[in-house]
Each structure stands twice: as structure tokens, then as C-alpha cells.
Scaffold this active site. Structure first.
Site, PDB file in Angstrom:
ATOM      1  CD  GLN A 115     -12.951  -2.323  -0.582  1.00 51.82           C
ATOM      2  OE1 GLN A 115     -12.174  -2.236   0.344  1.00 51.82           O
ATOM      3  NE2 GLN A 115     -14.125  -2.912  -0.452  1.00 51.82           N
TER       4      GLN A 115
ATOM      5  CG  ASP B 299     -13.929   5.629  -0.528  1.00 50.92           C
ATOM      6  OD1 ASP B 299     -13.902   5.439   0.709  1.00 50.92           O
ATOM      7  OD2 ASP B 299     -12.889   5.640  -1.229  1.00 50.92           O
TER       8      ASP B 299
ATOM      9  CB  CYS C 159     -14.373   0.515   0.373  1.00 50.06           C
ATOM     10  SG  CYS C 159     -14.012   2.264   0.342  1.00 50.06           S
TER      11      CYS C 159
ATOM     12  NE  ARG D  70      -9.901  -5.611   0.505  1.00 53.25           N
ATOM     13  CZ  ARG D  70      -9.177  -4.568   0.945  1.00 53.25           C
ATOM     14  NH1 ARG D  70      -9.778  -3.551   1.512  1.00 53.25           N
ATOM     15  NH2 ARG D  70      -7.868  -4.517   0.764  1.00 53.25           N
TER      16      ARG D  70
ATOM     17  NE  ARG E 102      -3.827   0.518   2.021  1.00 53.79           N
ATOM     18  CZ  ARG E 102      -5.034   0.552   2.600  1.00 53.79           C
ATOM     19  NH1 ARG E 102      -5.239   1.298   3.662  1.00 53.79           N
ATOM     20  NH2 ARG E 102      -6.028  -0.153   2.102  1.00 53.79           N
TER      21      ARG E 102
ATOM     22  CG  HIS F 291      -8.426  -0.083  -2.647  1.00 51.53           C
ATOM     23  ND1 HIS F 291      -7.626  -1.176  -2.364  1.00 51.53           N
ATOM     24  CD2 HIS F 291      -9.014   0.256  -1.465  1.00 51.53           C
ATOM     25  CE1 HIS F 291      -7.726  -1.466  -1.083  1.00 51.53           C
ATOM     26  NE2 HIS F 291      -8.551  -0.625  -0.512  1.00 51.53           N
TER      27      HIS F 291
HETATM   28  N1   CP Z   1     -11.182  -0.461   2.632  1.00 58.92           N
HETATM   29  C1   CP Z   1      -9.887  -0.455   3.060  1.00 58.92           C
HETATM   30  O1   CP Z   1      -8.936  -0.551   2.261  1.00 58.92           O
HETATM   31  O2   CP Z   1      -9.743  -0.377   4.411  1.00 58.92           O
HETATM   32  P1   CP Z   1      -8.388  -0.098   5.175  1.00 58.92           P
HETATM   33  O3   CP Z   1      -7.889   1.273   4.767  1.00 58.92           O
HETATM   34  O4   CP Z   1      -8.740  -0.168   6.641  1.00 58.92           O
HETATM   35  O5   CP Z   1      -7.377  -1.148   4.805  1.00 58.92           O
END
Ligand code: CP
Length: 312
Positions: free
Chosen positions: A134, A226, A266, A294, A104, A131
């Protein structure tokens, strides 16, 4: 998909997504009874976070444990990466220890540079542009509830951000129609839209961008939003809250959708900003299924991408 990276999500075609969702459902169904089945037994995965995370971090770490693999979870701050070591050297070195790298980070270009340098699959756990993990979990959630994806209408409200981009690519690949309701300044990136439109021609789906939230919700099978202020956008908070206010998912928006429309987010969520508390926590909400999925979708993804050392 063996040996491939998963950095944009485009690495998975329609058939791959179908296979991946089928495997996710199988892994989910047999999560407890197949406790001894460990398809990634003896493998190790570096999981790097340069931004905060709850769901992504825990779902990757737990998923790798369940698959029999070892996870090495690293904060970018604690690595030499945080002191100027190049992403290429980081990738080349980690590939000597690990069988895949999950990351990430901020810039998509950095993630892609890592993928070029590393000789093991690199998985995007969120960048500023995409992402894709997701989106896989979201496709899984919709398919579990509806049995298919093709021909459904997903309506996304608010910021045309990284989550929106990955939903556009996944929807267009899988043949699902997607409408994005947002103000002009918050539309998805034109380059991503161009790719989605091309994919949609191939799959026979439709991508619509509109500033009319009510029209976007009309007869939708799923409503999605989101956060309006993502990590790193805190300076823009006031402008974003003002511009995006007409795109909140509330009771009126839900009322325009199909009566059994799925309410999706998400997470993390800000009740009262992008979505009303009553809708987020109401009977149409599938947000916890999305979060759980996930785990299952990422497990399937890693099983499909990773190769034992002897096969590389
Ligand atoms: N939706 C998501 O990626 O959550 P986090 O940022 O908690 O990993």
C-alpha cells in the site's frame, strides 16, 4: 532487489524505491501498448489470503496476468495451513511449485517465518504490523502528482496502525516529512517509530507525532487516513470511535492544508467516521489513483524481485 523478500518494506532502500516508482510509471504508461511484453512469462505465484481483501487480491491477480504469470489464489481457510500445517512446511512446499509467494495474514512473525523457510521471494500483502505494498502505491500516487517525494509533508490522521507504520518507513526512506496526528493510546508502535526516526536522519526528513490534528494539517501536501476499526478490532469499536473522533479529516482539516493538498485513503473507507464524505469524494481526493496504483507498483515490485527458475 532480485531474489529478496518484501516483508517489512525495509528491504527497499531509497534508490530501490526510486527505481521501483520509475518502473511502475513505465509499466503504467505502456500497460496497453506493451500487451505482448510479459516479463514474468511462465512463472507462477501463490497468493494467500487469511483476511478479506478487494484491492489487494484483484490487483495482484490482474497484475500477474498482465506480466504473463499464473496466480494461484488461496484462502487460508481452504489450505492445510488452516488445519495446523506449519507455515514453514507451507513455504517450503509452495516454493517447489511457485516463483514467489504473496500473503495477507495476521502476525508479522508468521510472515517472516514463511519468508525464512521459502526459497522464493515472499511479499507482504498486509500483516497486523505493516502494509508495505500500500505504501508503495501511495508513494507512486504522490510522485505522479508532485514529481518528487523529498521535502513534502504527509500528514496522517487517526490510528497509528499497519498502514501508518508502512507510510512512516517509506516516507523516512524517501526523504518525505511525515506528521502523525493521533491520541496517545493510538500512536504508532515505538519499535517502528525508532526505525523510522533512524531512516529519517539518513534521508534528512522529519517524523513528528502529535495529538494536535490542526497543527498536523498545517501546510501539508497530503492528508491521509485509514479506517478506525480494522479487521479483528470489532470488539473495540465503541472506544475507538470515541477516542479517534477529533482526528477525522473534514473540511476544517483540509482548509488548514495547502490548497492543492492530496486527500488520501487506502480504502475501504467509512464516510462520516475517519473522513467526511465531502472531503473523501471532493476535488482533492486521489483515492482511486491510489487504488489503481496498487496494480502498477506491485507489478514493478514483482518484476524487480522475481527470478526465473534457471537463475536461482
Ligand atoms: N487497501 C487495501 O489493502 O484494500 P483491500 O483490503 O481491499 O485489499
Amino acid at each position: 532487489m532480485k531474489g529478496k523478500d518484501f516483508v517489512t518494506g525495509l528491504e527497499a532502500g531509497a534508490r530501490d524505491i526510486d527505481d521501483l516508482l520509475n518502473l511502475s510509471l513505465k509499466l503504467k504508461k505502456h500497460q496497453k501498448s506493451d500487451a505482448k511484453a510479459r516479463p514474468l512469462n511462465g512463472m507462477s505465484v501463490a497468493v494467500i489470503f487469511e483476511k478479506p481483501s478487494t484491492r489487494t487480491r484483484v490487483s495482484f491477480e490482474v497484475g500477474l496476468f498482465q506480466l504473463g504469470a499464473h496466480s494461484v489464489v488461496l484462502s487460508g481457510r481452504d489450505m492445510q495451513l488452516g488445519r495446523g500445517e506449519t507455515i514453514e512446511d507451507t513455504g517450503r512446499v509452495l516454493a517447489r511449485y511457485c516463483d514467489a509467494i504473496v500473503i495477507r495474514t495476521f502476525e508479522q512473525a508468521k510472515l517472516e517465518a514463511l519468508a525464512r523457510a521459502a526459497t522464493v521471494p515472499v511479499i507482504n500483502a498486509l500483516s497486523d504490523l505493516y502494509h508495505p505494498c500500500q505504501a508503495l502505491a501511495d508513494m507512486l500516487t504522490i510522485r505522479e502528482r508532485r514529481g518528487n517525494l523529498a521535502g513534502l509533508k504527509l500528514a496522517y490522521f487517526g490510528d497509528g496502525n499497519n498502514v501508518c507504520h508502512s507510510l512512516l518507513l517509506a516516507s523516512a526512506t524517501a526523504g518525505m516529512n511525515m506528521t502523525v496526528a493521533c491520541p496517545a493510546d493510538y500512536q504508532p508502535a515505538p519499535a517502528v517509530l525508532a526505525i523510522a526516526n533512524k531512516l529519517a536522519i539518513d534521508s534528512g526528513s522529519q517524523i513528528v507525532i502529535t495529538d494536535d490534528a490542526r497543527a498536523a494539517a498545517d501546510k501539508a501536501d497530503a492528508l491521509y487516513t485509514d479506517v478506525w476499526v480494522s479487521m479483528g478490532q470489532e470488539d473495540e469499536k465503541s472506544a475507538r470511535l470515541t477516542a479517534l473522533a477529533p482526528y477525522r479529516i473534514d473540511e476544517a482539516i483540509l482548509g488548514a492544508a495547502k490548497s492543492d493538498a492530496l486527500v488520501m485513503h487506502c480504502l475501504p473507507a467509512h464516510r462520516g467516521q475517519e473522513i467526511s464524505a465531502a472531503v473523501l469524494d471532493g476535488p482533492n481526493s486521489v483515492i482511486l489513483d491510489q487504488a489503481e496504483n496498487r496494480l502498477h507498483a506491485q507489478k514493478a515490485l514483482m518484476v524487480m524481485l522475481m527470478k526465473p527458475r534457471g537463475e536461482r
